[in-house]
Motif scaffolding. Structure first.
Motif, short mmCIF file in Angstrom:
data_model
loop_
_atom_site.label_atom_id
_atom_site.label_comp_id
_atom_site.label_asym_id
_atom_site.label_seq_id
_atom_site.Cartn_x
_atom_site.Cartn_y
_atom_site.Cartn_z
N ALA A 15 0.84 -1.21 0.00
CA ALA A 15 0.00 0.00 0.00
C ALA A 15 0.87 1.25 0.00
N LYS A 16 1.95 1.21 0.77
CA LYS A 16 2.84 2.39 0.83
C LYS A 16 3.53 2.61 -0.51
N GLN A 51 1.16 4.32 -2.61
CA GLN A 51 1.04 5.73 -2.19
C GLN A 51 2.19 6.57 -2.73
N GLN A 52 3.37 5.92 -2.82
CA GLN A 52 4.54 6.64 -3.37
C GLN A 52 4.44 6.80 -4.87
#
Ligand code: ARG
Length: 588
Positions: free
Chosen positions: A482-483, A486-487
């Protein structure tokens, strides 16, 4: 996709042939010395006799043929004649690329898909489920899902206990309370009411009271036996009442089983085949298999090679009443007629060993099944407390399954709340989900045939060989993915790279063994193999994760490679827990 060891064996076989030896010697297995190599081949040892040569000479000849191999980066002959093997990183990467692209991660469909029926659950109507029922339900469900996953057709049947004395006990218990019900008026000809005149709580109260009374009061017991007999004979009112008892119980059982993620395709019971019994009895008599012995109708099932006593299989008691055996045999007839299964698997605790031997032999001898139909009894051990005795409540009573589930949920809730930020509602939802994993994994990680100790502290721990640890690992992977998204990264487009470290390679090697693990777990009816695999996978992943700074990696290709590896790990873990019968939350 072929299994990794088969692929390696093929490559090794070619090398043996190229060196002038029999290719069949090139069998590759996992390494006994993971500190030295990833795989090994002992074929040179086996070939020594055949070729009158020292094994090390053969191993050297073969190793010389592998210097250019695209598969083996290292093939080293070591005394007295082993071949120690390591794979090329490029080969491993390609393998995982193929695996990622295939449905079910490279698991091949079986040569012949079977139709399997699984008889599990073992619930008895009007009796609450207790801790002993946990195993049949959880193991059966997983065996069902695993076999379905590998490509067999599987039908689960609850095979409710709705035939024996407990039916009579409940019926007379009701009769004592409500003697005026039309069900007990044997001259009554009309329709019986649609609505059941009792609730499940009432049944659960009546059954134990009636059971205790029948043990103290011989006359009462006789009444219960008579009621059982009338019910089994299909006396209208008794049969109609029995049907209501069954319906009310099923509603309650469905609720309890669904709390365990357990679902049956069929809710048949011992009583479902009532009408087949007379026909089956006649058939067994006509065939000359069944005969009267001491008034009872029996079929001999002794075989010459028996070393233990093997009593005959009783089909009817001297009073003409049928038994547990009778319903199981008639159920086989019913299953064969309606589903023509290739295999029937039964799950019960290990005490029913002799019983199933008798039933299976009787079914074979009387040709209720085709010779090739597999009848499989899968037995399981007892759930014990820390004292090594069958698990009980604190005051020594039988532990109800509902209670066990709610205790586990509570303990999990307590742990989830420790230092975590979540709304109460969410914490409860997550706790329930993790609790189920704790229970199911706690059970399935043991070989089914063995007893195990129910240890709440251990089962609900986030560390070690537990369900919560596996879920924690999946959640960790999900959060990294997920991160990455997001990036601005695209998880779906990420492409695998070659392993950069030993820990990464170890993870990749284990992933590549998914198909053979799953095939083995299905063939051996062994959910514990799936557990052992995901525990190792979770450990390998966490090892890699602790050594690797994934999200801060500056080389984008390398980072994407790791993301692809994480995604594959997540997906494999996900499929594995789903065949075990539980699911992972998004956060925990
Ligand atoms: N109801 C039975 C019991 O409580 C288990 C049924 C197992 N299945 C079977 N086909 N006999 O022991």
């Amino acid at each position: 996709m072929k299994k990794l060891l088969d692929l390696l064996t093929e490559e090794m076989g070619k090398a043996f042939e190229a060196a002038g030896y029999d290719g069949a010697l090139g069998k590759v297995g996992l390494s006994n010395r993971p500190d030295l190599c990833e795989f090994q081949c002992n074929g040179a040892m086996a070939g020594a006799k055949q070729y009158h040569k020292a094994p090390i000479m053969i191993a050297n000849d073969v190793a010389a043929k592998l210097t250019e191999s695209k598969v083996f980066q290292e093939a080293v002959a070591v005394a007295p004649g082993f071949l120690n093997l390591k794979l090329h990183k490029s080969y491993l990467k390609e393998l995982l690329d193929t695996m990622s692209g295939e449905e079910k991660f490279g698991l091949e469909a079986p040569a012949k898909a079977k139709r399997i029926m699984i008889d599990y659950g073992g619930a008895n109507v009007a009796k609450p489920l207790h801790v002993g029922h946990l195993r049949s339900a959880v193991i059966g469900e997983s065996v069902k899902r695993i076999n379905r996953y590998v490509g067999h057709e599987v039908i689960g049947d609850a095979h409710l206990g709705d035939w024996g004395l407990q039916m009579g006990l409940v019926i007379v218990g009701l009769k004592e309370r409500y003697p005026d019900w039309v069900y007990f008026d044997e001259s009554y000809q009309g329709e019986y009411p649609e609505e059941a005149p009792f609730t499940i709580s009432e049944l659960e109260e009546i059954y134990p009271a009636s059971s205790i009374r029948s043990k103290e009061d011989a006359e009462y017991k006789a009444k219960a036996m008579e009621a059982t007999f009338k019910f089994q004979q299909g006396v209208r009112g008794y049969w109609a009442l029995g049907k209501k008892i069954r319906e009310v119980s099923i509603v309650d059982l469905k609720k309890n089983y669904s709390a365990l993620n357990v679902e049956f395709e069929l809710w048949n019971g011992e009583s479902s085949i009532k009408d087949l019994i007379p026909e089956m009895v006649q058939y067994m008599k006509d065939g000359g298999w069944a005969y009267i012995s001491d008034g009872a109708l029996v079929v001999d099932v002794k075989e010459e090679t028996d070393t233990k006593e093997m009593p005959p299989c009783m089909i009817l008691k001297s009073d003409g009443a049928s038994l547990y055996n009778t319903t199981d045999l008639a159920t086989i007839l019913d299953r064969v007629r309606n589903y023509d299964p290739d295999q029937i698997i039964y799950l019960t605790d290990k005490r029913q060993d002799l019983y199933f031997q008798q039933v299976f032999r009787c079914a074979r001898k009387t040709k209720l099944v085709k010779p090739e139909t597999e009848l499989t009894w899968m037995s399981f051990g007892t759930v014990n407390g820390k004292d090594g005795k069958p698990f009980k409540t604190r005051d020594g009573g039988v532990m109800r399954l509902e209670q066990l589930i709610s205790d586990t949920r509570q303990e999990m809730y307590r742990k989830i709340c420790e230092g975590r930020e979540m709304s109460e509602e969410e914490a409860h939802k997550v706790a329930d989900q993790v609790a189920l994993a704790a229970l199911i994994y706690g059970d399935l990680s043991n070989q089914a045939s063995k007893d195990y100790i129910f240890d709440m502290e251990k089962f609900t721990s986030f560390e070690g060989d537990t369900g919560p640890y596996i879920l924690y690992t999946i959640v960790r992977i999900k959060s990294i993915l997920a991160k990455y998204a997001q990036q601005g990264g695209d998880v779906e487009k990420a492409v695998l790279g070659e392993a950069q470290s030993d820990s990464e390679k170890a993870l990749m090697l284990l992933l590549a063994q998914f198909n053979s693990m799953m095939e083995g777990a299905a063939a051996e009816l062994a959910p514990h193999r799936v557990c052992a695999y995901i525990y190792e996978l979770a450990n390998d992943f966490n090892h890699f994760y602790h050594e690797t700074k994934i999200l801060t990696e500056e080389n984008e290709t390398r980072k994407a490679g790791w993301i692809a590896l994480l995604k594959l790990t997540r997906d494999v873990l996900q499929d594995c827990i789903s065949v075990l019968g539980f699911d992972a939350p998004e956060k925990m």
